[in-house]
Design a protein around this motif. Structure first.
Motif, PDB file in Angstrom:
ATOM      1  N   ASN A  54       0.816  -1.210   0.000  1.00 48.68           N
ATOM      2  CA  ASN A  54       0.000   0.000   0.000  1.00 48.68           C
ATOM      3  C   ASN A  54       0.855   1.267   0.000  1.00 48.68           C
ATOM      4  OD1 ASN A  54      -3.139  -0.409   0.283  1.00 48.68           O
ATOM      5  ND2 ASN A  54      -2.196  -2.091   1.432  1.00 48.68           N
ATOM      6  N   ILE A  55       1.973   1.235   0.697  1.00 44.32           N
ATOM      7  CA  ILE A  55       2.886   2.381   0.672  1.00 44.32           C
ATOM      8  C   ILE A  55       3.473   2.554  -0.726  1.00 44.32           C
ATOM      9  CG2 ILE A  55       5.112   3.233   1.512  1.00 44.32           C
ATOM     10  CD1 ILE A  55       4.387   2.067   4.262  1.00 44.32           C
ATOM     11  N   GLU A  81       0.073   8.679  -5.856  1.00 47.51           N
ATOM     12  CA  GLU A  81      -0.247   9.986  -5.280  1.00 47.51           C
ATOM     13  C   GLU A  81       0.961  10.922  -5.170  1.00 47.51           C
ATOM     14  OE1 GLU A  81      -2.708   9.881  -1.825  1.00 47.51           O
ATOM     15  OE2 GLU A  81      -4.045   8.340  -2.643  1.00 47.51           O
ATOM     16  N   CYS A  82       2.173  10.336  -5.191  1.00 52.49           N
ATOM     17  CA  CYS A  82       3.372  11.169  -5.074  1.00 52.49           C
ATOM     18  C   CYS A  82       4.160  11.248  -6.380  1.00 52.49           C
ATOM     19  CB  CYS A  82       4.284  10.644  -3.964  1.00 52.49           C
ATOM     20  SG  CYS A  82       3.486  10.563  -2.348  1.00 52.49           S
ATOM     21  N   MET A  84      -6.182   2.485  -1.406  1.00 51.63           N
ATOM     22  CA  MET A  84      -6.399   3.808  -1.986  1.00 51.63           C
ATOM     23  C   MET A  84      -7.080   3.741  -3.346  1.00 51.63           C
ATOM     24  SD  MET A  84      -2.792   5.277  -0.711  1.00 51.63           S
ATOM     25  CE  MET A  84      -2.288   3.582  -0.685  1.00 51.63           C
ATOM     26  N   GLU A  85      -6.957   2.591  -3.997  1.00 54.07           N
ATOM     27  CA  GLU A  85      -7.619   2.410  -5.289  1.00 54.07           C
ATOM     28  C   GLU A  85      -9.013   1.809  -5.106  1.00 54.07           C
ATOM     29  OE1 GLU A  85      -3.639   1.545  -7.946  1.00 54.07           O
ATOM     30  OE2 GLU A  85      -4.316   0.099  -6.458  1.00 54.07           O
ATOM     31  N   THR A  86      -9.193   1.037  -4.042  1.00 51.47           N
ATOM     32  CA  THR A  86     -10.498   0.447  -3.767  1.00 51.47           C
ATOM     33  C   THR A  86     -11.456   1.479  -3.191  1.00 51.47           C
ATOM     34  OG1 THR A  86      -9.397  -1.667  -3.296  1.00 51.47           O
ATOM     35  CG2 THR A  86     -11.682  -1.457  -2.610  1.00 51.47           C
ATOM     36  N   GLN A  87     -10.976   2.202  -2.180  1.00 50.30           N
ATOM     37  CA  GLN A  87     -11.775   3.274  -1.560  1.00 50.30           C
ATOM     38  C   GLN A  87     -10.855   4.472  -1.290  1.00 50.30           C
ATOM     39  OE1 GLN A  87     -13.916   2.001   1.933  1.00 50.30           O
ATOM     40  NE2 GLN A  87     -15.019   0.391   0.868  1.00 50.30           N
ATOM     41  N   ILE A 110       5.854  15.407  -0.512  1.00 53.83           N
ATOM     42  CA  ILE A 110       6.748  14.358  -1.030  1.00 53.83           C
ATOM     43  C   ILE A 110       6.976  14.570  -2.522  1.00 53.83           C
ATOM     44  CG2 ILE A 110       7.007  11.881  -1.415  1.00 53.83           C
ATOM     45  CD1 ILE A 110       5.326  11.453   1.132  1.00 53.83           C
ATOM     46  N   ARG A 111       5.908  14.872  -3.251  1.00 56.46           N
ATOM     47  CA  ARG A 111       6.016  15.131  -4.695  1.00 56.46           C
ATOM     48  C   ARG A 111       6.957  16.311  -4.965  1.00 56.46           C
ATOM     49  NH1 ARG A 111       2.728  14.038  -9.274  1.00 56.46           N
ATOM     50  NH2 ARG A 111       1.265  12.864  -7.960  1.00 56.46           N
ATOM     51  N   ASN A 112       6.829  17.371  -4.167  1.00 57.17           N
ATOM     52  CA  ASN A 112       7.694  18.543  -4.338  1.00 57.17           C
ATOM     53  C   ASN A 112       9.152  18.209  -4.039  1.00 57.17           C
ATOM     54  OD1 ASN A 112       5.502  20.117  -5.063  1.00 57.17           O
ATOM     55  ND2 ASN A 112       5.203  20.965  -3.002  1.00 57.17           N
TER      56      ASN A 112
END
Length: 247
Positions: free
Chosen positions: A20-21, A28-29, A191-194, A219-221
């Motif tokens: 999941n991480i 998402e990142c 995160m993809e299921t709900q 994290i993305r930045n």
């Protein structure tokens, strides 16, 4: 960055947490992620296979490594933003080899006596590996917690046991939810299921707290800044060579 999800006790949800991480960081990142499966049960490898057979999901690479994997991990780190290592529930060579190079070590524990009995031994392993890798940040995380209000004290007591050792304990936890098993079976993440569910928020909280970030955006930045620094370095190197040849 190398992230180890491991520990001495089986059944605490290490593979589920690692998977999941990995999706959180990928989707998402916007990070490039590879998973390393060190568990002979091949839980993560099977999950990756099911996932990559679904063309609608973000693809994540996975390799199986065992034993003295230190150099292999350092090599993978050169090509990916995050290398997430899923070790089985035992003290073995792969676990210690990964700790010798990992940036972060996440050790899941259920709020149960038989899990908490392993804390002392894991503390010894971490202390030994810190001599080789002093920059490693190790953390316990309490998983599969009972959701009944009258069981909240078990979670508090588990955290207190962990805090008696010189290892960080995350505030974020996971509760015992069927969605973790249901999503894993089909190669998905919670995160993809709900995406707006409680389990998804638990994973986001754990990942962000572990990486000491406020959100996926931070994290993305960070990744974007790192990429820019790399490009600046390459550009500067090239200009220096041009000047050298010009002279």
């Amino acid at each position: 960055m190398i992230i180890l999800v491991g520990g001495e006790k089986g059944g605490s949800g290490k593979s589920c947490l690692a998977q999941n991480i990995a999706v959180f960081l990928t989707v998402e990142c916007g990070a490039s992620v590879i998973m390393v499966d060190c568990d002979p049960q091949r839980t993560t490898s099977d999950w990756i296979q099911a996932r990559n057979n679904n063309g609608t999901l973000a693809s994540i690479n996975c390799v199986q490594l065992y034993g003295k994997i230190r150099n292999d991990l350092l090599s993978l780190e050169q090509h990916y933003d995050y290398v997430i290592v899923d070790c089985g529930g035992q003290d073995n060579l792969a676990l210690r080899a990964t700790m010798s190079v990992a940036s972060h070590v996440l050790m899941p524990l259920r709020p149960k006596r038989r899990d908490l009995k392993t804390v002392s031994h894991m503390d010894d392993i971490v202390a030994t590996c810190m001599m080789i890798n002093p920059k490693m940040r190790a953390s316990f995380v309490i998983t599969q917690c009972p959701s009944l209000p009258n069981q909240a004290n078990r979670i508090f007591e588990a955290k207190e046991v962990c805090k008696t050792y010189d290892i960080n304990v995350l505030d974020a936890i996971t509760y015992s939810r069927n969605i973790y098993d249901d999503s894993e079976e089909s190669g998905l993440s919670v995160m993809e299921t709900q995406p707006k569910g409680k389990a998804a928020d638990e994973i986001r909280s754990i990942a962000c707290e572990m990486l000491q970030a406020s959100s996926a955006t931070e994290i993305r930045n960070r990744l974007a800044e790192k990429q820019m620094d790399k490009l600046r370095g390459n550009y500067g190197s090239g200009r220096s060579q041009e000047k050298l040849y010009a002279v």
